[in-house]
Write an enzyme that holds these catalytic residues in place. Structure first.
Site, PDB file in Angstrom:
ATOM      1  N   SER A 262      -5.345  -4.879   3.335  1.00 57.66           N
ATOM      2  CA  SER A 262      -4.394  -5.349   2.146  1.00 57.66           C
ATOM      3  C   SER A 262      -3.113  -4.405   2.321  1.00 57.66           C
ATOM      4  O   SER A 262      -2.385  -4.514   3.467  1.00 57.66           O
ATOM      5  CB  SER A 262      -5.040  -5.040   0.697  1.00 57.66           C
ATOM      6  N   THR A 263      -2.797  -3.339   1.294  1.00 59.69           N
ATOM      7  CA  THR A 263      -1.606  -2.374   1.266  1.00 59.69           C
ATOM      8  C   THR A 263      -1.767  -1.810   2.656  1.00 59.69           C
ATOM      9  O   THR A 263      -2.376  -1.041   3.008  1.00 59.69           O
ATOM     10  CB  THR A 263      -1.610  -1.667   0.288  1.00 59.69           C
TER      11      THR A 263
ATOM     12  N   ASP B  29     -11.845  -4.815  -2.542  1.00 62.59           N
ATOM     13  CA  ASP B  29     -11.932  -6.331  -1.735  1.00 62.59           C
ATOM     14  C   ASP B  29     -12.785  -5.916  -0.231  1.00 62.59           C
ATOM     15  O   ASP B  29     -11.888  -5.110   0.428  1.00 62.59           O
ATOM     16  CB  ASP B  29     -10.913  -7.018  -1.866  1.00 62.59           C
TER      17      ASP B  29
END
Length: 362
Positions: A171-172, A293
């Protein structure tokens, strides 16, 4: 004593956007908007005066574009930056360039009803700013040389390419982390499936960018696409990616079912499908990202006999997702980013004796 609030400087040429972002961020607990700027020249002076913790930066501005300003900022005064991007093809390309230069994250600027759109994005904007304040800023640097053991990745390792599968979630900070992993993969690596949290308008450009930096062929997934060695498959933004076996081959399945913990594609969805259909024939890496996640899916993979890796905290922009997987005891090995490609390949080789003997590798 209460913690000092995160100090934010909003940089945007639109007075309406500056007003909306100031209002939305100012209403959030623990955030203080200390100033706004209509262009990079004003922003430069306000950074000196106000010493903000986080900058929100528009890409398209007068007098100096956001990308040029970001490049100068990361050279002279690296700090957490959240880009405000347009959901267009050009916006996608420039946003990926900004992430490569060291921006922590981005948020999409509404194209139609700006007021309503920003109010709908309020919680996302606030969370991204909070995470940026805690993120590790990584300015663009020249490509790092391969560590000595990773140079073996260019030599034949006897990959069982017909029955091995690699999976990556992020993600990030993940767009650059995934690029680095794929750049270290040989052209004949086992098939790789990838779930990166990214909007649908950006994921095609992301796949194209990865393809330019990899010896493998990187594609934007299509439904029912067969998985082939030497190929990496990027999940489209806004759709879940699953792997299913059909006869002797694996295929990609795309789904429009509900987001999982606000994410679609979800790393958990991908990893759980790989655990079910590939099991011990798979290896997986969970890279930088906020939230958790992928932690559940990685635990399912480990229980199914797959070898699992997490990016370490020191090399992660945000150690949320990999840290959550470590906390769940879902990870076999915790590695610096530059080691992950090599060890994924070792796990996929006929002789996996080159895998690290301990959990942590520094």
């Amino acid at each position: 004593m209460p913690a000092r609030p995160t100090r934010v400087l909003v940089v945007d040429d639109s007075a309406l956007v500056r007003q909306l972002m100031t209002q939305l961020l100012g209403e959030a607990a623990g955030i203080e908007v200390v100033g706004t700027a209509a262009d990079p020249y004003i922003a430069r002076e306000k950074i000196k005066q106000l010493a903000p913790d986080v900058l929100t930066l528009d890409i398209e501005m007068p007098r100096m574009d956001g990308l040029t300003f970001l490049r100068n900022l990361m050279r002279l005064r690296p700090m957490p930056v959240v880009m405000v991007s347009t959901l267009t093809e050009r916006g996608a390309q420039v946003t990926l360039d900004a992430l490569a230069l060291g921006a922590v994250d981005f948020i999409a600027k509404p194209r139609l009803d700006v007021v309503q759109g920003f109010h709908e994005y309020a919680s996302v904007l606030v969370e991204k700013v909070r995470q940026a304040a805690r993120a590790r800023v990584v300015p663009a640097v020249a490509a790092r040389p391969l560590p000595p053991e990773a140079q073996l990745a260019s030599q034949p390792l006897g990959y069982r390419t017909t029955d091995r599968l690699l999976a990556i979630g992020a993600s990030t900070g993940g767009t650059e982390a995934i690029r680095e992993v794929l750049a270290r993969m040989p052209a004949d690596a086992p098939a790789i499936v990838i779930a990166q949290h990214i909007p649908g308008a950006f994921s095609g450009a992301f796949a194209e960018r990865l393809n330019r930096h990899s010896k493998m062929t990187v594609v934007h997934v299509e439904h029912d696409q067969p998985l082939l060695a030497g190929h990496a498959y990027v999940a489209p933004g806004g759709r879940h990616l699953r792997v299913q076996r059909s006869g002797a081959r694996w295929h990609c399945r795309l789904g429009d079912d509900e987001a999982v913990r606000r994410h679609r594609p979800s790393v958990d969805v991908l990893f759980e499908s790989v655990a079910e259909h590939a099991g011990a024939n798979a290896s997986a890496a969970l890279l930088t990202g906020m939230g958790d996640d992928g932690a559940r899916g990685m635990l399912a993979l480990r229980k199914a006999g797959a070898t699992t890796f997490a990016q370490d905290e020191a090399s992660s922009v945000v150690w949320g997702m990999p840290g959550a997987a470590v906390a769940r005891d879902a990870v076999d090995h915790v590695l610096p980013l530059e080691h992950i490609a090599h060890h994924l390949l070792c796990a996929a080789s006929i002789d996996s004796s080159a895998l690290p003997s301990g959990r942590y590798l520094t």
